[in-house]
Scaffold this motif. Sequence first.
Motif, PDB file in Angstrom:
ATOM      1  N   ARG A 317      12.965  44.036   7.478  1.00 16.38           N
ATOM      2  CA  ARG A 317      14.302  44.540   7.165  1.00 16.38           C
ATOM      3  C   ARG A 317      15.272  43.394   6.906  1.00 16.38           C
ATOM      4  O   ARG A 317      16.455  43.482   7.175  1.00 16.38           O
ATOM      5  N   GLY A 318      14.749  42.318   6.356  1.00 22.64           N
ATOM      6  CA  GLY A 318      15.596  41.177   6.038  1.00 22.64           C
ATOM      7  C   GLY A 318      16.346  41.402   4.735  1.00 22.64           C
ATOM      8  O   GLY A 318      16.384  42.488   4.166  1.00 22.64           O
ATOM      9  N   THR A 319      16.934  40.334   4.265  1.00 21.83           N
ATOM     10  CA  THR A 319      17.734  40.411   3.035  1.00 21.83           C
ATOM     11  C   THR A 319      16.935  40.055   1.788  1.00 21.83           C
ATOM     12  O   THR A 319      17.450  40.153   0.676  1.00 21.83           O
ATOM     13  N   SER A 320      15.689  39.620   1.976  1.00 19.91           N
ATOM     14  CA  SER A 320      14.875  39.242   0.812  1.00 19.91           C
ATOM     15  C   SER A 320      14.577  40.481  -0.031  1.00 19.91           C
ATOM     16  O   SER A 320      14.272  41.557   0.504  1.00 19.91           O
ATOM     17  N   PRO A 321      14.671  40.353  -1.362  1.00 20.60           N
ATOM     18  CA  PRO A 321      14.419  41.518  -2.218  1.00 20.60           C
ATOM     19  C   PRO A 321      12.943  41.912  -2.210  1.00 20.60           C
ATOM     20  O   PRO A 321      12.058  41.093  -1.950  1.00 20.60           O
ATOM     21  N   MET A 348      -3.621  49.178  -8.864  1.00 19.72           N
ATOM     22  CA  MET A 348      -3.237  48.812  -7.499  1.00 19.72           C
ATOM     23  C   MET A 348      -1.758  48.426  -7.500  1.00 19.72           C
ATOM     24  O   MET A 348      -1.316  47.601  -8.307  1.00 19.72           O
ATOM     25  N   ILE A 349      -0.985  49.058  -6.593  1.00 16.66           N
ATOM     26  CA  ILE A 349       0.452  48.801  -6.477  1.00 16.66           C
ATOM     27  C   ILE A 349       0.697  48.125  -5.125  1.00 16.66           C
ATOM     28  O   ILE A 349       0.414  48.707  -4.072  1.00 16.66           O
ATOM     29  N   GLN A 350       1.194  46.908  -5.187  1.00 20.83           N
ATOM     30  CA  GLN A 350       1.452  46.132  -3.970  1.00 20.83           C
ATOM     31  C   GLN A 350       2.952  45.891  -3.845  1.00 20.83           C
ATOM     32  O   GLN A 350       3.577  45.331  -4.749  1.00 20.83           O
ATOM     33  N   ALA A 351       3.536  46.345  -2.738  1.00 25.15           N
ATOM     34  CA  ALA A 351       4.954  46.093  -2.451  1.00 25.15           C
ATOM     35  C   ALA A 351       5.030  45.059  -1.330  1.00 25.15           C
ATOM     36  O   ALA A 351       4.422  45.236  -0.271  1.00 25.15           O
ATOM     37  N   PHE A 352       5.789  43.983  -1.564  1.00 28.12           N
ATOM     38  CA  PHE A 352       5.832  42.909  -0.568  1.00 28.12           C
ATOM     39  C   PHE A 352       7.190  42.212  -0.608  1.00 28.12           C
ATOM     40  O   PHE A 352       7.971  42.363  -1.567  1.00 28.12           O
ATOM     41  N   ILE A 353       7.446  41.463   0.445  1.00 29.26           N
ATOM     42  CA  ILE A 353       8.651  40.642   0.544  1.00 29.26           C
ATOM     43  C   ILE A 353       8.213  39.193   0.696  1.00 29.26           C
ATOM     44  O   ILE A 353       7.339  38.886   1.516  1.00 29.26           O
ATOM     45  N   GLN A 354       8.792  38.337  -0.116  1.00 24.00           N
ATOM     46  CA  GLN A 354       8.505  36.907   0.004  1.00 24.00           C
ATOM     47  C   GLN A 354       9.770  36.201   0.480  1.00 24.00           C
ATOM     48  O   GLN A 354      10.789  36.180  -0.205  1.00 24.00           O
ATOM     49  N   ARG A 355       9.694  35.661   1.688  1.00 24.07           N
ATOM     50  CA  ARG A 355      10.857  34.994   2.270  1.00 24.07           C
ATOM     51  C   ARG A 355      11.085  33.644   1.605  1.00 24.07           C
ATOM     52  O   ARG A 355      10.205  33.077   0.952  1.00 24.07           O
ATOM     53  N   LEU A 356      12.281  33.125   1.783  1.00 24.50           N
ATOM     54  CA  LEU A 356      12.648  31.861   1.156  1.00 24.50           C
ATOM     55  C   LEU A 356      11.782  30.710   1.644  1.00 24.50           C
ATOM     56  O   LEU A 356      11.545  29.741   0.918  1.00 24.50           O
ATOM     57  N   ASP A 357      11.293  30.796   2.897  1.00 26.77           N
ATOM     58  CA  ASP A 357      10.476  29.706   3.424  1.00 26.77           C
ATOM     59  C   ASP A 357       9.002  29.836   3.035  1.00 26.77           C
ATOM     60  O   ASP A 357       8.166  29.070   3.510  1.00 26.77           O
ATOM     61  N   GLY A 358       8.656  30.853   2.202  1.00 25.93           N
ATOM     62  CA  GLY A 358       7.319  30.888   1.612  1.00 25.93           C
ATOM     63  C   GLY A 358       6.395  32.011   1.997  1.00 25.93           C
ATOM     64  O   GLY A 358       5.652  32.508   1.142  1.00 25.93           O
ATOM     65  N   PRO A 359       6.307  32.451   3.250  1.00 28.50           N
ATOM     66  CA  PRO A 359       5.303  33.454   3.606  1.00 28.50           C
ATOM     67  C   PRO A 359       5.561  34.802   2.923  1.00 28.50           C
ATOM     68  O   PRO A 359       6.699  35.171   2.646  1.00 28.50           O
ATOM     69  N   ILE A 360       4.451  35.510   2.633  1.00 28.67           N
ATOM     70  CA  ILE A 360       4.511  36.824   1.991  1.00 28.67           C
ATOM     71  C   ILE A 360       4.184  37.888   3.023  1.00 28.67           C
ATOM     72  O   ILE A 360       3.202  37.777   3.770  1.00 28.67           O
TER      73      ILE A 360
END
Length: 390
Positions: A317-321, A348-360
């Motif tokens: 629930r962060g601010t990353s899109p 295949m539909i993958q929904a993910f968030i990638q934070r500014l520090d790199g991890p997905i």
Amino acid sequence: MTMLKQFGIIFFCSLLSPSQEVLSGLSCAISSRAMQNVLSDAIIHKGLLEQHLQGLVFPNIVGDGGLLNSPTSITGLHLVKSRFPKLSVVLLPGIGVQLIIAAKLELSGNCLVGLLSDLIDILVDVNITANVKCTNFESGTVQVVIEDCLCILGAIKIKILSGLLSLSINEIVLNQLRATLPGLLCPVVDIVINLVNIQLMGTLNAVIPVGTAGTIHYQLASLPFTSGLFLGLDLDGAVKQVGGSIIPHDSSASALPPLLDKFLVLVLRQSFISAVLSLLIQIPPQTFICTPEFFSGASRLQEAITTLAPAGCSMCRGTSPLSIKLALSGNPLILLEENKATVELSVMIQAFIQRLDGPILNLLLLKADLGLNAQVSIAGGRLVLGLSLG
């Protein structure tokens, strides 16, 4: 895929194996009318027969004249041209193809009767019937042989420049031509038929590019066969990706539909078309960031997906899109029904968030099966497949 042009080639091949109507792989049925058109074009209209007839060497015709007539000799006899050549085709079930060539041969030479020299012109009707079949199938090629060749002479007209034509000259010419022409014309037909076979087989064993993704390798899969209505052909179509790997497809047998009044019926197996679609539909994975600029409902979509995350997941629930990745899963499949074709794709539909520090952080992974309506048509000698949402 220039399918129709590739199948025009084999109109010529005839058969040895027993008549049947079930084929494996790619199949086509060709009417005798279509075969006649193709062979007439290759042998008659393009001048192949005339070219080899011009090379004939006719023996001298000599007659002793008997007790009441002067000795006669005809030398330098040669073909001026063949008039009104015509070719017809008859299918011989389980045997092969019968070619019938009719023409008027115009001959000319020098005639010596006693001490008198003159020019002689001869016009003779010939009818050549040849039974043709294919043998020795190996690696997509066949050998064409003539089992029987019958040459029948019809009306013969003889003209001497001086107009002094005796019955003895007429009889000498008639007997000599009946004795020698069959032995000259049947070998010419054999040469012409084998040349046509080489030309047509060269276009049958072909490699057709499918864009830049791969190729289709066509070749004859077995000896052709004849029924009383059509010539049947069984073809191998190896679908190869760039690099040489083959996309497998089922080659189980299926029945040929009736030819009716058509020149040609072509059967493309469902599994073969699916293999070709695997080459044509190669879409790389697409990733886009779910923002209002890209998608007006981006905020609602991200909110709906994040509510599925566990309550203790603060990163969810962060601010990353939110990012969404779409990728094809497996190979496309075409389903053929009466008057209907559908292409099925798995995505295949993958929904993910990638934070500014790199991890997905993966939030959602879905598999969606799409059914697209397929419209099949032929344009410019090519098979065209159009896809649309239902």
